[in-house]
Design a protein around this motif. Structure first.
Motif, mmCIF file in Angstrom:
data_model
loop_
_atom_site.group_PDB
_atom_site.id
_atom_site.type_symbol
_atom_site.label_atom_id
_atom_site.label_comp_id
_atom_site.label_asym_id
_atom_site.label_seq_id
_atom_site.Cartn_x
_atom_site.Cartn_y
_atom_site.Cartn_z
ATOM 1 N N GLY A 157 0.807 -1.212 0.000
ATOM 2 C CA GLY A 157 0.000 0.000 0.000
ATOM 3 C C GLY A 157 0.841 1.263 0.000
ATOM 4 O O GLY A 157 0.298 2.362 -0.074
ATOM 5 N N GLY A 158 2.182 1.129 0.074
ATOM 6 C CA GLY A 158 3.073 2.291 0.038
ATOM 7 C C GLY A 158 3.684 2.591 1.387
ATOM 8 O O GLY A 158 3.049 2.463 2.427
ATOM 9 N N GLY A 159 4.938 2.990 1.349
ATOM 10 C CA GLY A 159 5.667 3.282 2.579
ATOM 11 C C GLY A 159 6.764 2.263 2.809
ATOM 12 O O GLY A 159 7.011 1.379 1.969
ATOM 13 N N LYS A 160 7.433 2.353 3.946
ATOM 14 C CA LYS A 160 8.487 1.396 4.243
ATOM 15 C C LYS A 160 8.681 1.255 5.753
ATOM 16 O O LYS A 160 8.258 2.109 6.538
ATOM 17 N N VAL A 161 9.331 0.154 6.109
ATOM 18 C CA VAL A 161 9.685 -0.126 7.496
ATOM 19 C C VAL A 161 11.195 -0.292 7.555
ATOM 20 O O VAL A 161 11.777 -1.036 6.755
ATOM 21 N N ALA A 178 4.059 4.815 6.681
ATOM 22 C CA ALA A 178 3.138 4.414 5.620
ATOM 23 C C ALA A 178 2.751 5.628 4.795
ATOM 24 O O ALA A 178 2.592 6.730 5.330
ATOM 25 N N ASP A 179 2.594 5.418 3.499
ATOM 26 C CA ASP A 179 2.179 6.522 2.622
ATOM 27 C C ASP A 179 0.746 6.951 2.911
ATOM 28 O O ASP A 179 0.387 8.119 2.732
ATOM 29 N N GLU A 208 -2.700 5.981 13.096
ATOM 30 C CA GLU A 208 -1.323 6.509 13.039
ATOM 31 C C GLU A 208 -0.575 5.888 11.867
ATOM 32 O O GLU A 208 -0.558 4.665 11.703
ATOM 33 N N SER A 209 0.060 6.755 11.056
ATOM 34 C CA SER A 209 0.740 6.267 9.855
ATOM 35 C C SER A 209 2.251 6.171 10.007
ATOM 36 O O SER A 209 2.908 5.571 9.162
ATOM 37 N N SER A 210 2.802 6.762 11.056
ATOM 38 C CA SER A 210 4.255 6.702 11.236
ATOM 39 C C SER A 210 4.588 6.685 12.720
ATOM 40 O O SER A 210 3.856 7.256 13.539
ATOM 41 N N ALA A 211 5.688 6.039 13.044
ATOM 42 C CA ALA A 211 6.098 5.954 14.446
ATOM 43 C C ALA A 211 7.516 5.421 14.528
ATOM 44 O O ALA A 211 8.020 4.786 13.593
#
Length: 247
Positions: A157-161, A178-179, A208-211
């Motif tokens: 779905g977009g983004g990275k870890v 996450a995007d 929450e999309s980022s942490a």
């Protein structure tokens, strides 16, 4: 991260708007960059001046002084002349006395309440600051370890870890971005995977999309998984959105 990227972090660094990996990169950079050090000092001075008008903590003696003033204050009688025919009865005198005492207690209580509220705010802010300092120190120790290994995986779905793990620290720093934010009734959940057995390693806030999270004991795991779960997390993983091998 390019040199240009690091230079551009000075404003966000002053406002504490950087993540832990960006903070470490900028602090290493600013040691060798005179222009960034100068800009950092100027921005810190400006932000300090902007905060001059914020509320201040009342002096510790405020409550003591108020209570002492109550004891020294003489209560004046009513202004009207009391004739023999209108001489107040005992119950009226008691009501006046009680009313005056209640007014003083209310005034003293108001001052004490204001002090107590502000004092509680200071304690709450101190607790938050202490917790942040502990987390920052732990993050630095992991990222600064000689054996730190950084791994990255895209998110469905977009983004990275990104996982920065250190065997010597027996912990890892997980940066999730996450995007697209999940729905307000959904949350990302981290899982430490041993073989085929997943163990919850923390749940992000709903929506929450980022942490940035510190996961203790993660270097002993085979992988880190990220799933999308109902708000509050699940006992077992369901919808996998990312997985990073740690071996």
């Amino acid at each position: 991260m390019t040199s240009t990227d690091v230079h551009s972090l000075v404003g966000a660094y002053v406002l504490d708007a950087v993540d832990d990996l960006e903070r470490v990169a900028f602090e290493r950079h600013v040691v060798e960059c005179a222009s960034c050090r100068t800009e950092l000092e100027e921005l810190r001075e400006t932000s300090a001046r902007m905060a001059d008008s914020t509320w201040s903590i009342p002096p510790p003696r405020l409550r003591t002084d108020v209570m002492a003033a109550i004891g020294r204050t003489r209560q004046l009688p009513p202004q009207e002349t009391v004739t023999a025919a209108r001489k107040p009865r005992g119950n009226q005198v008691r009501r006046w006395t009680l009313a005056a005492a209640a007014a003083l207690v209310l005034a003293a209580g108001t001052g004490t309440t204001v002090y107590a509220i502000q004092d509680q705010r200071v304690r709450d802010q101190s607790a938050v600051a202490s917790a942040a300092q502990v987390k920052e120190a732990r993050t630095r120790s992991i990222l600064g370890a000689a054996d730190v290994v950084v791994r990255t995986s895209p998110m469905r779905g977009g983004g990275k870890v990104t996982v920065a793990s250190s065997a010597s620290q027996d912990a890892a720093v997980v940066l999730l971005g996450a995007d697209k934010a999940p729905a307000t009734d959904k949350a990302f959940q981290l899982w430490a995977i041993h073989g085929t057995t997943p163990t919850s390693a923390g749940v992000l806030l709903a929506g929450e999309s980022s942490a940035v999270r510190i996961v203790e004991d993660l270097p002993g795991s085979d992988a880190l998984g990220v799933t999308l779960e109902p708000a509050g997390g699940s006992a077992v993983p369901s919808q996998l959105v990312a997985q990073i091998s740690l071996v």
